[in-house]
Design an enzyme around this catalytic site. Structure first.
Site, PDB file in Angstrom:
ATOM      1  N   ASP A 296       0.896  -1.157   0.000  1.00 27.37           N
ATOM      2  CA  ASP A 296       0.000   0.000   0.000  1.00 27.37           C
ATOM      3  C   ASP A 296       0.933   1.205   0.000  1.00 27.37           C
ATOM      4  O   ASP A 296       1.672   1.421   0.969  1.00 27.37           O
ATOM      5  CB  ASP A 296      -0.856  -0.055   1.266  1.00 27.37           C
TER       6      ASP A 296
ATOM      7  N   ASP B 249      -6.668  -0.620  -1.225  1.00 30.55           N
ATOM      8  CA  ASP B 249      -5.571   0.350  -1.339  1.00 30.55           C
ATOM      9  C   ASP B 249      -4.220  -0.327  -1.559  1.00 30.55           C
ATOM     10  O   ASP B 249      -3.174   0.307  -1.397  1.00 30.55           O
ATOM     11  CB  ASP B 249      -5.536   1.268  -0.102  1.00 30.55           C
ATOM     12  N   ASP B 250      -4.244  -1.625  -1.914  1.00 24.90           N
ATOM     13  CA  ASP B 250      -2.987  -2.359  -2.107  1.00 24.90           C
ATOM     14  C   ASP B 250      -2.723  -2.678  -3.576  1.00 24.90           C
ATOM     15  O   ASP B 250      -3.640  -3.088  -4.293  1.00 24.90           O
ATOM     16  CB  ASP B 250      -3.026  -3.673  -1.321  1.00 24.90           C
TER      17      ASP B 250
ATOM     18  N   TYR C  65      -3.666   9.602  -0.134  1.00 17.37           N
ATOM     19  CA  TYR C  65      -3.619   9.387   1.302  1.00 17.37           C
ATOM     20  C   TYR C  65      -2.567   8.340   1.693  1.00 17.37           C
ATOM     21  O   TYR C  65      -2.462   7.291   1.071  1.00 17.37           O
ATOM     22  CB  TYR C  65      -5.007   9.002   1.844  1.00 17.37           C
TER      23      TYR C  65
ATOM     24  N   GLY D 235      19.290  -5.624   0.086  1.00 16.76           N
ATOM     25  CA  GLY D 235      19.468  -7.037  -0.253  1.00 16.76           C
ATOM     26  C   GLY D 235      18.223  -7.759  -0.728  1.00 16.76           C
ATOM     27  O   GLY D 235      18.170  -8.236  -1.845  1.00 16.76           O
ATOM     28  N   ASN D 236      17.208  -7.877   0.146  1.00 13.89           N
ATOM     29  CA  ASN D 236      15.925  -8.403  -0.311  1.00 13.89           C
ATOM     30  C   ASN D 236      14.799  -7.756   0.497  1.00 13.89           C
ATOM     31  O   ASN D 236      15.047  -6.976   1.411  1.00 13.89           O
ATOM     32  CB  ASN D 236      15.886  -9.937  -0.309  1.00 13.89           C
TER      33      ASN D 236
ATOM     34  N   LYS E 257      -7.685  -5.015   4.145  1.00 11.62           N
ATOM     35  CA  LYS E 257      -8.225  -4.772   5.483  1.00 11.62           C
ATOM     36  C   LYS E 257      -8.220  -6.030   6.347  1.00 11.62           C
ATOM     37  O   LYS E 257      -9.144  -6.292   7.107  1.00 11.62           O
ATOM     38  CB  LYS E 257      -9.643  -4.171   5.423  1.00 11.62           C
TER      39      LYS E 257
ATOM     40  N   TYR F  33       2.007   0.871  15.009  1.00 10.09           N
ATOM     41  CA  TYR F  33       0.954   0.625  14.022  1.00 10.09           C
ATOM     42  C   TYR F  33       1.130   1.546  12.814  1.00 10.09           C
ATOM     43  O   TYR F  33       1.196   2.747  12.952  1.00 10.09           O
ATOM     44  CB  TYR F  33      -0.430   0.869  14.651  1.00 10.09           C
TER      45      TYR F  33
ATOM     46  N   LYS G 271      -2.594  -2.259   8.304  1.00  8.82           N
ATOM     47  CA  LYS G 271      -2.701  -3.711   8.371  1.00  8.82           C
ATOM     48  C   LYS G 271      -1.827  -4.335   7.287  1.00  8.82           C
ATOM     49  O   LYS G 271      -1.485  -3.695   6.296  1.00  8.82           O
ATOM     50  CB  LYS G 271      -4.156  -4.095   8.181  1.00  8.82           C
TER      51      LYS G 271
ATOM     52  N   ASP H 245     -14.783   1.247   6.440  1.00  4.65           N
ATOM     53  CA  ASP H 245     -13.494   0.909   5.793  1.00  4.65           C
ATOM     54  C   ASP H 245     -13.425  -0.574   5.429  1.00  4.65           C
ATOM     55  O   ASP H 245     -12.354  -1.200   5.504  1.00  4.65           O
ATOM     56  CB  ASP H 245     -12.304   1.275   6.682  1.00  4.65           C
TER      57      ASP H 245
END
Ligand code: F6R
Ligand code: MG
Ligand code: MG
Length: 369
Positions: free
Chosen positions: A11, A52-53, A91, A104-105, A133, A229, A232, A287
């Site tokens: 995201d 949103d991903d 956003y 590296g990864n 979500k 946080y 998610k 959401d």
């Protein structure tokens, strides 16, 4: 032909809060991966989005944890962030790019990865599942049903090659450990772990007859990486299907039950996982509710033939209606558990700083009159 299948998601900012992506973000992703394909780094790719991903679905021959491939994904997400998310003030621009630089990864940097290297079979159907979500543990229940529950996958009983069962590789994301568990023999051990989806997460699944790789899932927990946080860890996974593995319909069947998952509003609520088409993979109500979309591909010498939008089907209407009913029911609990997550899970949300302020106000019970 040996092929590596990599699904890398992040995201990196969205349109109207945490709702959906902007078409220009997908354009930047497609042009970046298209360049890599022309240069011979990628065999093929498909770019899509769920909520949103953004998901980069890629095939190549560089193996898993390839610096080149992971750097390509990281640079692509950075480019989207700079050229579109920040420019349009979308956003939470760059939200999942928790690390400040690539090293590296992709492990521990923020984006979710599901990847595996395998020999492409004579015909190779693969279904990619992508959710918004919710968290990686959301795949535990469907993966259990697909690979260990004969009431969901009759192939476990009927198909000789699948009859010996499967090995589940499970991560303990709190301790950074993993364990391999054989089913059906150790099925109760498996359930004892993966029934706690916030901690024990299925990482991959193998067929026991010959160790054939069957499924891979992302296991990154953002809060554990960032120490706070940040959003998610909306997960991805893919499942190889047919001919001695679960049929496509057996891989989809568990999603006819919209099971409760953690995530939804502020990453702090339980809600039903609703199976939707890509066009409906946009979270709205509270959401959410959390959503899962599935794209099916046939591999052909590493080329991605398809996709077919697997939940774009009236056969999943009932699951969607049930999910909406569960949504009403859960919402009526307001800020109470079990709608709101329990204290252990809330430790990884913004509630922590709110509770800190209350600490000083608590008096010993002995002072009670
Ligand atoms: C959940 C999610 C959203 C946000 C919520 C508040 O994964 O992305 O529910 O948590 O919209 O977002 P902020 O704190 O960015 O205003
Ligand atoms: Mg977001
Ligand atoms: Mg998301």
């Amino acid at each position: 032909m040996r092929i590596t299948f990599s699904v890398i998601k992040a995201d990196v900012g969205s349109l109207v809060g945490h709702h959906t992506v902007h078409p220009q973000q997908l354009e930047v992703a497609r042009s970046s991966l298209s360049k890599a394909k022309n240069e011979g780094l990628l065999t093929d790719f498909h770019v899509t989005a769920v909520g949103d991903d953004i998901q980069l679905i890629m095939t190549h021959q560089k193996g898993i944890n390839s610096t080149q491939i992971h750097q390509l994904a990281w640079d692509t997400f950075m480019e989207i962030t700079e050229k579109v998310s920040r420019k349009l003030k979308l956003y939470a621009a760059g939200q999942d790019l928790v690390a400040t630089a690539f090293s590296g990864n992709m492990k521990g940097l923020g984006p979710g990865i599901a990847e595996a290297e395998f020999e492409e079979r004579t015909s190779e159907p693969i279904v990619v599942f992508m959710a918004d979500k919710t968290e990686p543990g959301a795949w535990n229940l469907p993966l259990y049903k697909i690979f260990a529950d004969p009431f969901s996958t009759p192939g476990l009983v009927i198909d000789e090659t699948l009859h010996s069962g499967c090995t589940f590789r499970v991560m303990d994301v709190m301790e950074d450990k993993f364990v391999d568990i054989d089913t059906p023999d150790e099925v109760y051990d498996l359930l004892a772990l993966i029934g706690t989806p916030g901690r024990y997460i299925v990482h991959s699944v193998y067929r026991r007859t010959d160790g054939l790789f069957a499924a891979a899932a992302s296991t990154a927990r953002l809060a554990l990486i960032a120490g706070k946080y940040v959003g998610k860890d909306d997960p991805v996974m893919f499942v190889r299907c047919q001919h001695g593995l679960p049929a496509v319909g057996e891989a989809l069947e568990p999603f006819a039950f919209p099971h409760l998952v953690a995530g939804w509003m502020r990453g702090s609520h339980h809600g039903p996982l609703m199976p939707v088409s890509i066009k409906d993979a946009r979270c709205t109500r509270f959401d959410g509710p959390p959503r899962v979309a599935a794209l099916g591909f046939q591999l052909c010498e590493g080329k991605l033939i398809g996709p077919s939008d697997m939940f774009d089907d009236p056969a999943f209407d009932k699951a969607r209606a049930t999910a909406n009913e569960i949504t009403d029911y859960m919402r009526r609990h307001g800020p109470f558990m079990p709608h709101r997550l329990g204290p252990e899970e809330m430790e990884y949300t913004t509630l922590v700083s709110v509770l800190k302020k209350l600490e000083g106000k608590l008096k010993p019970a002995s002072e009670l009159q």
